[in-house]
Scaffold this active site. Structure first.
Site: not given
Length: 1129
Positions: A815, A884, A1043
């Protein structure tokens, strides 16, 4: 599929929660009735209110009784029901309802008589047009004198003279390009409606009706502006295919009479028709001469137009009759992609190691035949995995009743469909574009079957009629296209071509709301039917997908699939793709083909565990939604008499919350039911997931319900069908992947994660052996199901005689570390930013979210020392989790408003945080987060500002933003101002918003806010596609979730190497410079600004200045990415 579809209003939920079989006292009933209905004010006394209530109930019962009598009189079927005792109101008080129903019945009878008369009525269709503009054209089309029949030879001469009279006057007509002005949305909608009508008539060979409607509209001077060149061409082409020269000439003359100039398609239709009829050579030569004078060459007929085989032959026959020496233009050599990024992929030299499928050729051929049978069927029936009900008398009766009802509905739908066809045919004969040709695309039985299927899946809360109409239209179109391919020899050709393709893949061994009646919903729930019905394109393929060879060819064998999925109503993407040189899209097409060629299988042991939990009571923590019986219920089911308005309001809110939660639970439950049923259906099978992409180039699997882009559970159910031996490093990567899925060691090095996996090996083995009866360690992981799947794979590997030889099928993930910021840091060569997102080598992974949280904490401490109250309250609450989501999404264009909502949600999840400060604290924190990012990623913010300002100027000048990705994919943002359009329907008038991008002005706010994130998405998709192509060249199995890159455990080192190489190669290109040059050429050139207003030219001048002032870049060395362990990890 509808067995679980349920919902109720607040009143219905209140009734459901009360004890069954017990009559509620009057006072209680009145209280709940007041709670669950809209508020009303009344000045009547309590006694009057009771009297009104009793009269209202009696009136309602009278209405229902009258309606029952009417339905019983109309219905031929026997209906059994319980007798209902009711108190009748005073005689005569409700007779008006009976009168109203009788009037309704009489009106229905008259309407039926009128429809029957319409069906028997015959109509005369117009064939000869009325000419308005020129007498010479009108004279040529004059019918013969009364009583004088014209011979066929005379008729041919008359038509030839008419065509010759139309041809030489073209110079005085208005060029078609001059007509391209901004059209009002309603006018544009009407034009689209007419064009679709004519095209559908051509598809159904109903050219006489299309000709009649065209003549009718052409004969009205005020309606002529609605008719476009494409409409005349469509009708001409339809007649040309039938060789109807007379009708074609009439349309050609009307085109001239309307003041339009024929284009290449117009001449092609005329010549094709003459080729089919072996027309006189003189008229063919005249037509070719006028075509050349209009600026078209005969060679363009065969190079610029998309022609079928027989059309091409007829056209060539006509041209060669006039010019015997004419030869077809030489076939151009196969185009080759010249992109520097793809140079090695398409190089003919050098070693290649393209992977083969693990299946022999004969097996693949059998799979092709099976998939072909699936796509030739109207739908796929799959057994439901829902727990089967006990076959009680009630269930049996419910299923029997459903069967009877469906038979009645099918008969009624067929009758109404026939009436609708008669009505729309009558309207079409009056010269209006109607649904009639669309209703002829399929047989009436097929239409009824589709409508019944829509009813089968209709949720209890209803669905917008507009959505249903759109979905049904797509189903009809796809089914018609499949049937057309059956009629032609397309299927046979496909089999031959696909067989050659398999030789390359085979192993070397060989609106408004339409809502169902609650009684029907309840009946479906009781019947609990065991079968789910899916469209063929909603199910994974049983053979490798067709390779993508163009924007219109790829994926499913017969069902059409768009290369680029886009918002409904947008067409500019398709225009851009059409204008692309074929070689320009090779990289994207081949990447999609490669992603679709990955063969999958179901993890059977994991599926058994999931089904066990699903059929029990589900588990929200594990992502297995519970059944309806577990829906939340109000703590207080009823209120005592005399409750206050505040108590009623609170109960009403609680009922609404329970209803909302129940609906969400139901939606998640149905989604899981579909996914698990498909997984069970595909158990022990190999299957494939064809891919396409969105307007930014991001790739997605086409089957919506069961794919690897889903939740943790969906991903855990999937394995690679082809396994690979673990080799010397594969077991280590399996263990590291397991620790990654737990989320327990995100900041540790790889060696530390590996050591941690060895430490907890006992827990791993216990989870694998006793997942539901052991210590259940896996359930506490961030991704529990993927953790469990990995535990099972590790257990099998470590217990095998030789772990290096163990064949693993489990996909291993790598990742990106906040991938959007990685692209920004590389674009700006930002050393500080690059270090924060792991573009530079380091012993431990850098955590940008933790760094931002630390920076925000420093700012908070400074403000707290100065006495700021909110800063003092936030002490100890600023964590990685709080910031986050905002840090992750700021790169994708989240605004301060959106960021504040994200932080507010996180703060509300903290039980110890004083909730009265949530609003103030979220405002404060979002400001500090943006400030921290500004300091840590200075070049990122500069690039974002440059992109935003460019898009702002472009959209204010009247254009949508567009660009080309490094792989050559043309991108255009589909954000336009919406216009409301009303469509009158039989049930109700539908009002929908249209953002048809060929005429609507751009939405400047969405254009400027969307450009930075969409541009970054186009870069991450380019990186993924490059990695996919080069991994394929190296012989790897590769798939991605944007991604996050997946491959076999043994191949992780190779994939990591390719991933880093392609990122460096991508960002070694002058991306921002090339973007600036493209935007300047597209929007600032003389040809683009010629028609702009003075104020818009000022904007263009400012845009040019902005594009030439590129953001300054830093000194970061991209080669450091090659040595970064945690770039993707």
């Amino acid at each position: 599929m509808s067995a679980l579809r349920w919902t109720r209003g607040a009143a219905g939920l209140g009734r459901a929660l009360s004890s069954s079989g017990r009559r509620r006292p009057t006072s209680e009933e009145g209280t709940l009735s007041g709670l669950c209905s809209s508020r009303r004010s009344s000045a009547a006394s309590p006694r009057e209110q009771d009297a009104q209530k009793e009269w209202g109930h009696a009136e309602l019962l009278e209405v229902l009784e009258a309606r029952v009598r009417q339905l019983q009189a109309e219905s031929r079927s026997k209906v059994k029901g319980k007798k209902v005792q009711m108190d009748r109101p005073a005689k005569g008080r409700s007779s008006r309802w009976s009168q109203k129903l009788e009037a309704e019945k009489e009106m229905k009878r008259k309407r039926q008589e009128f429809l029957d008369m319409q069906q028997k009525q015959t109509y005369t269709l117009h064939t000869e047009p009325r000419i308005w503009s020129r007498k010479d054209l009108a004279d040529c089309l004059q019918p013969s004198k009364k009583g004088a029949a014209r011979s066929s030879e005379e008729e041919e001469q008359r038509l030839a003279r008419a065509l010759q009279a139309a041809l030489p006057k073209l110079g005085s007509c208005t060029p078609a390009s001059a007509k391209a002005v901004v059209v009002e949305p309603n006018t544009l909608f009407l034009q689209q409606k007419f064009l679709a009508f004519f095209e559908c008539c051509a598809c159904t060979s109903n050219m006489a009706l299309a000709h009649h409607v065209l003549i009718t509209q052409h004969s009205k001077c005020d309606k002529q502006p609605l008719l476009t060149l494409d409409m005349y061409n469509t009708v001409m082409l339809g007649w040309a295919r039938q060789g109807a020269f007379k009708e074609l000439v009439y349309v050609f003359v009307m085109l001239k009479d309307a003041g339009l100039s024929p284009d290449l398609c117009s001449y092609a239709a005329a010549l094709q028709c003459m080729g089919r009829r072996d027309q006189d050579v003189h008229i063919i030569r005249r037509c070719l001469k006028e075509m050349v004078e209009a600026g078209f060459q005969p060679q363009q007929l065969f190079t610029d137009l998309d022609l079928a085989g027989d059309e091409r032959a007829a056209l060539l026959r006509a041209v060669r009759k006039a010019e015997p020496a004419f030869s077809l233009p030489p076939q151009a050599p196969d185009p080759v992609n010249t992109s520097t990024l793809l140079k090695e992929i398409y190089a003919k030299k050098g070693p290649k190691s393209y992977p083969k499928l693990h299946l022999p050729l004969e097996t693949l051929r059998d799979l092709f035949d099976e998939q072909l049978r699936v796509e030739l069927s109207p739908y796929v029936c799959i057994p439901s995995v829902e727990k089967a009900p006990v076959m009680t008398k009630e269930v049996t009766e419910a299923r029997k009743t459903l069967k009877t009802l469906r038979e009645q509905w099918e008969r009624e739908l067929l009758r109404v469909l026939q009436q609708t066809k008669a009505t729309t045919a009558c309207q079409a004969h009056e010269g209006q574009p109607t649904l009639y040709p669309f209703l002829c695309l399929l047989s009436e039985e097929e239409f009824v079957s589709m409508l019944m299927q829509v009813l089968q899946v209709l949720p209890a809360q209803g669905e917008p009629l507009l959505h249903l109409a759109h979905d049904l239209g797509l189903r009809v179109l796809n089914r018609h296209m499949v049937k057309q391919k059956q009629v032609t020899n397309h299927v046979q050709k496909l089999g031959q071509q696909y067989s050659e393709y398999l030789r390359l893949l085979a192993s070397d061994t060989q609106i408004g709301i339409l809502k169902p009646h609650p009684a029907f919903t309840q009946l479906l729930e009781t019947a609990a039917e065991p079968t789910l019905i899916f469209e063929t394109t909603e199910v994974p393929m049983l053979c490798p997908p067709l390779p993508w060879t163009s924007p219109h060819a790829g994926a499913y064998l017969l069902s059409s699939t768009k290369l680029m999925r886009a918002m409904e109503g947008t067409t500019q993407h398709q225009h851009l793709l059409k204008r692309c040189a074929p070689a320009q899209l090779h990289g994207a097409l081949d990447a999609l083909t490669q992603l679709g060629n990955c063969a999958w299988r179901v993890n059977g042991r994991l599926l058994d565990l999931v089904l066990q939990i699903f059929r029990d009571k589900g588990c929200t923590h594990l992502g297995v939604p519970p059944p309806r019986s577990e829906a939340p219920r109000p703590a207080q089911q009823q209120l005592p008499p005399g409750s206050s308005p505040l108590q009623k309001a609170e109960l009403r809110k609680e009922l609404a919350r329970c209803l909302k939660a129940a609906r969400e639970m139901h939606s998640l439950r149905i989604e899981s039911l579909y996914r698990l049923s498909l997984a069970q259906h595909l158990r022990n099978r190999v299957f494939w997931l064809p891919h396409n992409m969105d307007f930014r180039g991001r790739t997605y699997p086409c089957p919506p319900y069961f794919n690897h882009l889903g939740s943790d559970l969906a991903r855990a159910l999937l394995e690679f069908a082809e396994g690979r031996p673990l080799g010397p490093q594969g077991l280590d990567w399996l263990k590291i992947h397991l620790v990654n899925m737990t989320g327990l060691r995100k900041c540790d090095s790889l060696s530390m994660r590996l050591a941690f996996a060895d430490e907890i090996m006992e827990e791993i083995l216990d989870s694998a052996d006793n997942p539901l009866t052991g210590r259940k360690w896996w359930m506490e992981a961030d991704e529990p199901w993927q953790t469990l799947a990995c535990c099972m794979e590790v257990a099998r590997a470590v217990r095998s005689p030789d772990p290096t030889a163990y064949v693993s099928h489990l996909p291993i993930h790598q990742d990106g570390s906040c991938n959007g910021l990685q692209h920004y840091a590389a674009l700006g060569r930002d050393s500080a930013g690059a270090a924060s997102v792991n573009l530079t080598p380091s012993d431990l992974p850098q955590d940008v979210y933790r760094e931002v949280a630390a920076q925000v904490e420093e700012f908070r401490q400074e403000d707290a020392k100065e006495g700021l109250r909110v800063a003092q309250v936030l002490k100890g609450f600023i964590t990685r989790k709080v910031v986050k989501q905002t840090v992750m999404t700021v790169v994708y264009g989240v605004t301060r408003y959106g960021g504040r909502l994200q932080i507010e949600k996180r703060l509300r999840e903290i039980s110890d945080f004083p909730q009265e400060f949530v609003w103030e604290a979220s405002h404060y924190l979002v400001r500090l987060v943006f400030k921290s990012l500004q300091e840590m990623f200075s070049s990122t913010r500069a690039i974002q500002h440059w992109l935003t300002e460019s898009a702002n100027l472009i959209s204010h000048a009247g254009w949508p933003v567009e660009w080309v990705t490094p792989l050559g994919i043309p991108i255009i943002q589909p954000y336009h101002r919406e216009a409301k359009i009303q469509v009158k329907g039989g049930i109700q008038s539908l009002t929908f918003t249209s953002s048809v991008d060929i005429s609507q002005k751009p939405n400047t706010l969405k254009q400027k806010n969307g450009f930075p994130p969409n541009f970054i998405h186009s870069l991450d998709s380019s990186h993924m596609m490059l990695t996919a192509l080069y991994c394929y060249r190296r012989g790897l199995t590769f798939v991605s979730v944007h991604d996050c890159f997946w491959t076999h455990a043994a191949d992780i080192p190779v994939m990591n190497e390719v991933c880093r190489e392609q990122f460096v190669r991508l960002h070694s290109q002058p991306i921002l410079e090339d973007l600036a040059k493209f935007l300047e050429k597209r929007f600032c050139s003389a040809s683009s600004t010629r028609s702009l207003k003075p104020s818009e030219r000022v904007l263009v001048a400012k845009l040019q200045e902005t594009l030439r002032s590129l953001p300054e870049t830093g000194t970061f060395d991209l080669q450091q990415v090659m040595r970064s362990t945690y770039f993707f990890s």
